[in-house]
Structures are given as structure tokens and as C-alpha cells.
Scaffold this active site. Structure first.
Site, PDB file in Angstrom:
ATOM      1  N   GLY A  46     -36.947  45.762  -3.453  1.00  0.00           N
ATOM      2  CA  GLY A  46     -37.123  45.628  -4.822  1.00  0.00           C
ATOM      3  C   GLY A  46     -36.257  44.378  -5.494  1.00  0.00           C
ATOM      4  O   GLY A  46     -35.416  44.155  -4.828  1.00  0.00           O
ATOM      5  N   GLN A  51     -31.514  40.306 -12.290  1.00  0.00           N
ATOM      6  CA  GLN A  51     -30.700  39.856 -10.972  1.00  0.00           C
ATOM      7  C   GLN A  51     -30.636  38.544 -10.836  1.00  0.00           C
ATOM      8  O   GLN A  51     -30.011  38.212  -9.852  1.00  0.00           O
ATOM      9  CB  GLN A  51     -30.955  40.691  -9.614  1.00  0.00           C
ATOM     10  CG  GLN A  51     -30.925  42.482  -9.871  1.00  0.00           C
ATOM     11  CD  GLN A  51     -31.403  42.946  -8.551  1.00  0.00           C
ATOM     12  OE1 GLN A  51     -32.664  43.392  -8.489  1.00  0.00           O
ATOM     13  NE2 GLN A  51     -30.606  43.094  -7.750  1.00  0.00           N
ATOM     14  N   CYS A  91     -27.916  47.775  -3.062  1.00  0.00           N
ATOM     15  CA  CYS A  91     -28.470  46.622  -4.126  1.00  0.00           C
ATOM     16  C   CYS A  91     -28.150  45.436  -3.778  1.00  0.00           C
ATOM     17  O   CYS A  91     -26.991  45.023  -3.267  1.00  0.00           O
ATOM     18  CB  CYS A  91     -27.694  47.127  -5.568  1.00  0.00           C
ATOM     19  SG  CYS A  91     -28.286  46.176  -6.954  1.00  0.00           S
ATOM     20  N   LEU A  92     -29.073  44.370  -3.895  1.00  0.00           N
ATOM     21  CA  LEU A  92     -28.786  43.145  -3.634  1.00  0.00           C
ATOM     22  C   LEU A  92     -27.621  42.655  -4.271  1.00  0.00           C
ATOM     23  O   LEU A  92     -26.936  41.582  -4.139  1.00  0.00           O
ATOM     24  CB  LEU A  92     -30.134  42.210  -3.804  1.00  0.00           C
ATOM     25  CG  LEU A  92     -31.275  42.550  -2.901  1.00  0.00           C
ATOM     26  CD1 LEU A  92     -32.654  41.946  -2.893  1.00  0.00           C
ATOM     27  CD2 LEU A  92     -30.993  42.209  -1.465  1.00  0.00           C
ATOM     28  N   HIS A 133     -34.242  52.487  -9.849  1.00  0.00           N
ATOM     29  CA  HIS A 133     -33.029  51.729  -9.582  1.00  0.00           C
ATOM     30  C   HIS A 133     -33.589  50.458 -10.336  1.00  0.00           C
ATOM     31  O   HIS A 133     -32.688  49.751 -10.933  1.00  0.00           O
ATOM     32  CB  HIS A 133     -32.927  51.330  -8.205  1.00  0.00           C
ATOM     33  CG  HIS A 133     -32.047  50.504  -7.700  1.00  0.00           C
ATOM     34  ND1 HIS A 133     -30.795  50.768  -7.074  1.00  0.00           N
ATOM     35  CD2 HIS A 133     -32.156  49.310  -7.784  1.00  0.00           C
ATOM     36  CE1 HIS A 133     -30.160  49.658  -6.643  1.00  0.00           C
ATOM     37  NE2 HIS A 133     -30.943  48.674  -7.074  1.00  0.00           N
ATOM     38  N   GLU A 134     -34.722  49.839 -10.318  1.00  0.00           N
ATOM     39  CA  GLU A 134     -34.953  48.586 -10.853  1.00  0.00           C
ATOM     40  C   GLU A 134     -35.233  48.644 -12.397  1.00  0.00           C
ATOM     41  O   GLU A 134     -34.877  47.871 -12.932  1.00  0.00           O
ATOM     42  CB  GLU A 134     -36.481  48.202 -10.311  1.00  0.00           C
ATOM     43  CG  GLU A 134     -36.520  47.875  -8.935  1.00  0.00           C
ATOM     44  CD  GLU A 134     -35.563  47.263  -8.012  1.00  0.00           C
ATOM     45  OE1 GLU A 134     -34.650  46.411  -8.831  1.00  0.00           O
ATOM     46  OE2 GLU A 134     -35.304  47.375  -6.862  1.00  0.00           O
ATOM     47  N   HIS A 137     -31.742  48.296 -13.703  1.00  0.00           N
ATOM     48  CA  HIS A 137     -31.351  46.715 -13.689  1.00  0.00           C
ATOM     49  C   HIS A 137     -31.831  46.104 -15.197  1.00  0.00           C
ATOM     50  O   HIS A 137     -31.171  45.403 -15.903  1.00  0.00           O
ATOM     51  CB  HIS A 137     -31.977  45.921 -12.945  1.00  0.00           C
ATOM     52  CG  HIS A 137     -31.149  46.138 -11.386  1.00  0.00           C
ATOM     53  ND1 HIS A 137     -29.798  45.670 -11.557  1.00  0.00           N
ATOM     54  CD2 HIS A 137     -31.753  46.403 -10.341  1.00  0.00           C
ATOM     55  CE1 HIS A 137     -29.316  45.824 -10.085  1.00  0.00           C
ATOM     56  NE2 HIS A 137     -30.422  46.196  -9.339  1.00  0.00           N
TER      57      HIS A 137
END
Ligand code: GNR
Ligand code: NI
Length: 167
Positions: A46, A51, A91-92, A133-134, A137
Site C-alpha cells: 500500500g 508518503q 511501513c515504507l 494503516h493507509e 497516513h
């Protein structure tokens, strides 16, 4: 198409609250394309626009093995949630760090697709984790916010040190 730079925790820009998309136009579709390429290139499941330092409510996701089931969530809203699950999240924007986070087990959301059409989605398991999670963000939150102060400080230190070494 373009691969975009992914912000790394504790970058303050990850704290920006994203604005709803008012018009799903070609510029939003271009952002979706670039985010998709960036997510696949980074092997993520995702990616939220936050981000890549774009503060609009846009998310791309693909949980499939073959990386061929793209989901686009514009202006996602949770309309129902229940239960609890704990999943070891990554997480990226927090590279090479994993920790358990408690979230709702099942959610129902509404979102817009790339054509600006509204749809509903029922999600559980990892899909539900990823959506929450997204959406965090987009609200300026990162999963490490749920961890102890001590763990937050440790991961912060590690990533700041690594960023300095990479300069
Ligand atoms: O690639 C990702 N994997 C992942 C694993 C467990 C829980 C959440 C995620 S999302 C993450 C990509 C990312 O950082 N999205 O914001
Ligand atoms: Ni993330």
C-alpha cells in the site's frame, strides 16, 4: 510515469493532514499512476499520498501475490468497524522495522475509484489492517505512534543515524 521519493520517519511532513479530493481529474489519475509505480518498485502492499509528500486523500493498494490487483481509494471513509486484531506491521516510511499494532478486525468503507465513482468495500484481515494503516497516513499518523515512547525513540534514532550516514 515516475517513481516518487518516499518520506522517511521522523520526517515532519508525514504529519500533514491530507485534504479530500474535490474532483477526480487527470491530475489525480496521474498521481495514482505514479504512486502505483512507486509502490510496486518499493515492493509495498500500500502507499498513501502523504508518503510521497502530496497531501490529498489518495491511497493505492495491492495485496495480491502477482501484483496485478490494484485498488484505488480516494477519500476513504470508515462507516462500520468491529472486533480487534493484532498484526505485525511494517511501513515504507519506517524501513526495516516491524512491530505489532492492534486495529479493528472488520471494517466497511466508502471510497471513490479513479473514475470518481463511489463504492463500498467490506474488509477483514490484512486488507482491513492495510486500509487502516493507509488512512492513518492521510491523517498524519504513522504506526510507530502506537508503540511505547521507548520504542519510538529507538526507531527514530536508528533512522536518523542511517539518514546521516547516507548523506
Ligand atoms: O508494504 C507494507 N506492508 C505492510 C505490512 C503490514 C501492515 C501494513 C503494511 S503497509 C506497508 C506499505 C506502507 O507503508 N503503506 O503506508
Ligand atoms: Ni505506511
Amino acid at each position: 510515469m515516475a517513481i516518487l521519493e518516499i518520506l522517511v520517519y521522523p520526517d515532519e511532513r508525514l504529519r500533514t493532514v491530507a485534504k479530500p479530493v474535490t474532483n477526480v481529474d487527470d491530475s489525480v489519475r496521474q498521481l495514482v499512476k505514479d504512486m502505483t509505480q512507486t509502490m510496486y518498485n518499493a515492493n509495498g502492499i500500500g502507499l498513501a499520498a502523504t508518503q510521497v509528500n502530496v497531501h490529498k486523500q489518495v491511497v493505492v493498494m495491492d495485496l495480491s501475490e502477482n501484483r496485478d490487483e490494484l485498488r484505488v481509494l480516494i477519500n476513504p471513509t470508515i462507516i462500520e468497524h468491529d472486533g480487534e486484531q493484532v498484526y505485525d506491521e511494517g511501513c515504507l516510511s519506517v524501513p526495516e522495522y516491524y512491530a505489532p499494532v492492534k486495529r479493528a478486525e472488520r471494517i466497511k468503507i466508502t471510497a471513490l475509484d479513479e473514475q470518481g465513482e463511489i463504492y463500498e468495500l467490506d474488509a477483514d484481515g490484512l486488507l482491513a489492517v492495510c486500509i487502516q494503516h493507509e488512512m492513518d497516513h492521510l491523517a498524519g499518523k504513522v504506526f510507530v505512534d502506537y508503540l511505547s515512547r521507548l520504542k519510538q525513540e529507538r526507531v527514530k534514532k536508528k533512522l536518523i543515524k542511517r539518514a546521516r550516514a547516507a548523506d
